[in-house]
Write a protein that holds these residues in place. Structure first.
Motif, short mmCIF file in Angstrom:
data_model
loop_
_atom_site.label_atom_id
_atom_site.label_comp_id
_atom_site.label_asym_id
_atom_site.label_seq_id
_atom_site.Cartn_x
_atom_site.Cartn_y
_atom_site.Cartn_z
N ASN A 193 38.99 38.02 32.27
CA ASN A 193 40.44 38.10 32.25
C ASN A 193 40.92 38.86 33.48
OD1 ASN A 193 40.32 41.00 31.63
ND2 ASN A 193 39.73 40.36 29.57
N ASP A 194 42.24 38.88 33.67
CA ASP A 194 42.82 39.51 34.85
C ASP A 194 42.59 41.01 34.86
OD1 ASP A 194 44.59 39.41 37.25
OD2 ASP A 194 45.92 40.59 35.99
N ILE A 226 47.58 39.22 42.53
CA ILE A 226 46.53 38.24 42.22
C ILE A 226 46.34 38.22 40.71
CG2 ILE A 226 44.18 37.48 42.69
CD1 ILE A 226 45.99 37.77 45.18
N GLU A 227 46.70 37.13 40.09
CA GLU A 227 46.56 36.98 38.64
C GLU A 227 45.38 36.06 38.36
OE1 GLU A 227 50.00 37.26 35.35
OE2 GLU A 227 50.14 35.53 36.68
N TRP A 228 44.34 36.59 37.73
CA TRP A 228 43.10 35.85 37.45
C TRP A 228 43.21 35.24 36.05
CZ3 TRP A 228 39.46 33.39 39.64
CH2 TRP A 228 38.23 33.17 39.06
N ILE A 229 43.10 33.91 35.99
CA ILE A 229 43.32 33.18 34.73
C ILE A 229 42.04 32.45 34.35
CG2 ILE A 229 44.67 31.37 33.61
CD1 ILE A 229 46.91 32.04 35.64
N VAL A 230 41.57 32.75 33.13
CA VAL A 230 40.36 32.11 32.61
C VAL A 230 40.71 31.42 31.30
CG1 VAL A 230 37.97 32.46 31.85
CG2 VAL A 230 38.92 33.89 33.66
N SER A 231 40.44 30.12 31.23
CA SER A 231 40.72 29.38 30.00
C SER A 231 39.67 29.69 28.94
CB SER A 231 40.74 27.88 30.28
OG SER A 231 39.43 27.43 30.62
N GLU A 232 40.03 29.45 27.69
CA GLU A 232 39.07 29.68 26.60
C GLU A 232 37.84 28.80 26.77
OE1 GLU A 232 39.15 31.97 24.29
OE2 GLU A 232 41.01 32.74 25.12
N GLU A 233 38.03 27.61 27.28
CA GLU A 233 36.90 26.68 27.49
C GLU A 233 35.93 27.25 28.52
OE1 GLU A 233 36.05 22.11 29.07
OE2 GLU A 233 38.10 22.86 28.89
N ASN A 234 36.48 27.78 29.60
CA ASN A 234 35.62 28.31 30.67
C ASN A 234 34.93 29.61 30.28
OD1 ASN A 234 36.12 26.19 32.33
ND2 ASN A 234 37.44 27.28 33.75
N LYS A 235 35.53 30.36 29.35
CA LYS A 235 34.89 31.60 28.91
C LYS A 235 33.52 31.33 28.31
CE LYS A 235 39.01 34.42 28.10
NZ LYS A 235 39.86 35.09 27.09
N ASN A 256 28.85 29.14 31.53
CA ASN A 256 28.23 30.06 32.48
C ASN A 256 28.44 29.54 33.90
OD1 ASN A 256 26.75 32.15 33.53
ND2 ASN A 256 24.78 31.16 33.20
N LYS A 257 29.68 29.69 34.39
CA LYS A 257 30.01 29.21 35.72
C LYS A 257 30.08 30.36 36.71
CE LYS A 257 32.72 25.07 34.62
NZ LYS A 257 34.02 24.40 34.84
N LYS A 258 29.80 30.07 37.97
CA LYS A 258 29.92 31.11 38.99
C LYS A 258 31.36 31.56 39.10
CE LYS A 258 29.26 31.99 43.93
NZ LYS A 258 28.90 31.41 45.25
N LYS A 259 32.27 30.61 38.99
CA LYS A 259 33.70 30.91 39.07
C LYS A 259 34.35 30.39 37.80
CE LYS A 259 37.25 30.96 42.66
NZ LYS A 259 37.60 30.48 44.01
N LYS A 260 34.63 31.30 36.88
CA LYS A 260 35.07 30.89 35.55
C LYS A 260 36.54 30.50 35.49
CE LYS A 260 31.78 33.84 33.08
NZ LYS A 260 31.62 34.94 32.11
N GLY A 261 37.33 30.94 36.43
CA GLY A 261 38.77 30.72 36.33
C GLY A 261 39.40 30.38 37.66
N HIS A 262 40.69 30.60 37.73
CA HIS A 262 41.43 30.38 38.96
C HIS A 262 42.49 31.47 39.08
CE1 HIS A 262 44.09 28.53 35.94
NE2 HIS A 262 45.08 28.76 36.79
N TYR A 263 43.02 31.62 40.28
CA TYR A 263 44.03 32.65 40.49
C TYR A 263 45.39 32.02 40.76
CZ TYR A 263 44.06 31.75 45.52
OH TYR A 263 44.20 31.16 46.75
#
Length: 547
Positions: free
Chosen positions: A223-224, A255-264, A267-274
């Motif tokens: 999360n952010d 910079i707001e870091w957004i991670v979806s429930e699916e991506n949580k 096991n990705k190197k980059k789980k979200g987007h900003y």
């Protein structure tokens, strides 16, 4: 509804209320009150010793509330198990500095430390101390002073940190600036390099503040709130404020870091987007902070993503638009631009807000062919060179100077014209100039030869043809060992005019002068040759007649 169903529903409702109550109880248990003093650390040991003077009326914050110390130099603030307390440096005082000259104006309270990420965060800090004290040291701060602003140094590795050292740092050693600021993207994802980058900047010998950028966060954070843990370990809170001279500076984390429930769950190197965003807590801090600042004091907002790209910027606009003296500065886009924010973007202030998108140290991400030093020329896609800015502050006024890396301070423009034209082509030949620090408020004029009159040039928004030509040539080289330059982007600081008719064959100096919005005047020159008209080509019929 059956009696059994009703019973199940009631039990479910009771369970929800029970969980809410438990959560609130846990929250109340976790929240404690921090106390401490702000003091003059006369013996410079960072400890509040008997006999040392306390400092009343100094602001301290927990990232949400802002309070002033009482007559005994004391403050009280609530903290949770994830709070950073910090003193808001007042005029004519400085905070302690790290060995790398980064200001240490904060206390991190994370009893359990940061989560285990690829790049380490804060170690467990243990129980809240009985007193969290902030030492300060007196210093003279003139009404007029200078500060250095780096946009996006963004080194990928140690080799590119060395580029920064040779391209920018070496020329700045001995600067008379009072402090410097990196406007985010201190690094390019490899957060293990914070220390090395800071060591290089420390050679300048001045305090150095840092803004968090989208390449300075923990990409494995869920999360952010947790995305700033490594930055916090290296530099403290991701948003804060301080005074220097007569100016109030606010560092923002947009910079707001957004991670979806699916991506949580993946096991990705980059789980979200900003995305560009501030959040309610930070907006509340800015509100509380500005309540302490007189209306006639200049306020400077420093951020990474340009203000017009911040999702909740309207909330920020409401806090600053009535202040007569306020400007902002960012990086991120790897071009240089003066933006004037108006009602078209929801601004309600009596005059447009001046926002500067700062030139970047890394230019186009350290791309392009290397020069004789082995450093990529890394020209930005708007045709301006990589570099940095120096802003002079004087009371409520400010003045930005553009500095191209590795160049003289006089290098402020690139004049684009052919090497030679014939006399019959003169009146149809364009001269274009890229004034690196130009804006819609600049005036630009051209003169041909020492006796020529100064004629106005027309501002256009277009692609710089010299960058387009350079990028096509360099990117088309087979087997190159350097990175491709980016695609050209439109520039807001181009002017053009036609060569005047009537020029006779000869060699001329094209002179261009610009007067910027703050009154600074710059001159540039380029030599051009005017050739005699080419003889008309003979047709076949003419050739027969002559025989």
């Amino acid at each position: 509804m059956s009696r059994l169903s009703m019973t199940k529903l009631l039990l479910a409702v009771l369970l929800v209320f029970s969980q809410q109550g438990q959560s609130q109880a846990e929250s109340k248990t976790a929240e404690k009150t921090a106390t401490g003093v702000v003091f003059h650390d006369a013996n410079q040991n960072r400890k509040f010793d008997a006999g040392e003077k306390v400092l009343p009326n100094v602001c301290v914050s927990n990232g949400l509330k802002v309070v002033r110390t009482d007559e005994n130099g004391k403050y009280e603030l609530p903290v949770t198990d994830d709070t950073i307390l910090f003193v808001i440096k007042p005029k004519n005082w400085r905070t302690p500095l790290s060995k790398n000259l980064t200001p240490e104006f904060y206390y991190i309270h994370k009893p359990k430390g940061s989560p285990k990420f690829k790049y380490a965060g804060v170690e467990p800090t243990g129980p809240l101390p009985e007193s969290v004290n902030f030492p300060l040291y007196p210093q003279k701060e003139p009404g007029q002073f200078r500060a250095i602003f780096f946009g996006d140094p963004q080194p990928r590795d140690q080799k590119e940190i060395d580029y920064i050292a040779h391209d920018v740092i070496e020329d700045l050693v001995g600067t008379d600036a009072s402090f410097g600021v990196t406007l985010g993207d201190i690094l390019f994802d490899d957060l293990s390099l914070f220390e090395s980058q800071a060591r290089g900047v420390a050679l300048l010998g001045i305090p150095w503040y840092n803004v968090i950028g989208n390449h300075d966060i923990n990409y494995d954070a869920p999360n952010d709130k947790l995305s700033d843990e490594t930055f916090e370990r290296a530099f403290g809170p991701s948003y804060y404020s301080f005074d220097y001279g007569t100016v109030h500076f606010i560092v923002l984390d947009d910079i707001e870091w957004i991670v979806s429930e699916e991506n949580k769950a993946k096991n990705k190197k980059k789980k979200g987007h900003y995305q560009g965003g501030l959040g309610k807590e930070q907006i509340e801090f800015v509100k509380n902070d500005l309540q302490q600042i007189p209306e006639d004091q200049l306020v400077v907002l420093m951020m990474h993503i340009p203000l017009v790209g911040v999702e909740d910027r309207q909330d920020l606009y409401r806090l600053i638009e009535k202040r007569p003296f306020c400007m902002s500065i960012s990086g991120h886009t790897h071009h240089h631009e003066h933006r004037f924010i108006t009602k078209e973007d929801g601004w309600r202030g009596p005059k447009p807000h001046h926002h500067i998108i700062n030139v970047t140290v890394s230019g186009s991400w350290w791309s392009g062919a290397p020069d004789e030093r082995g450093i990529p020329h890394t020209m930005m896609a708007d045709g301006a060179p990589n570099g940095y800015s120096i802003i002079t502050f004087d009371g409520q006024e400010y003045n930005l100077d553009y500095r191209a890396a590795g160049r003289s301070a006089k290098y402020q423009m690139n004049i684009i014209a052919p090497e030679a034209v014939t006399v019959d082509q003169v009146g149809e030949t364009d001269v274009m100039v890229n004034v690196f620090n130009g804006s819609e408020k600049s005036t630009v004029e051209m003169q041909i030869g020492p006796s020529g009159s100064w004629a106005p040039m027309e501002r256009i928004v277009a692609i710089d043809p010299s960058f387009k030509k350079l990028s096509e040539a360099e990117n088309g080289v087979d087997g190159k060992t350097y990175r491709d330059l980016p695609k050209p982007k439109t520039s807001t600081h181009l002017w053009q005019a036609k060569l005047p008719d009537g020029l006779k064959p000869g060699t001329y100096l094209i002179r261009v002068r610009t007067v910027e919005m703050d009154g600074d005047e710059h001159l540039g020159g380029r030599v051009i040759r005017v050739l005699p008209a080419k003889p008309a080509e003979k047709t076949a019929a003419t050739a027969v007649t002559e025989k």
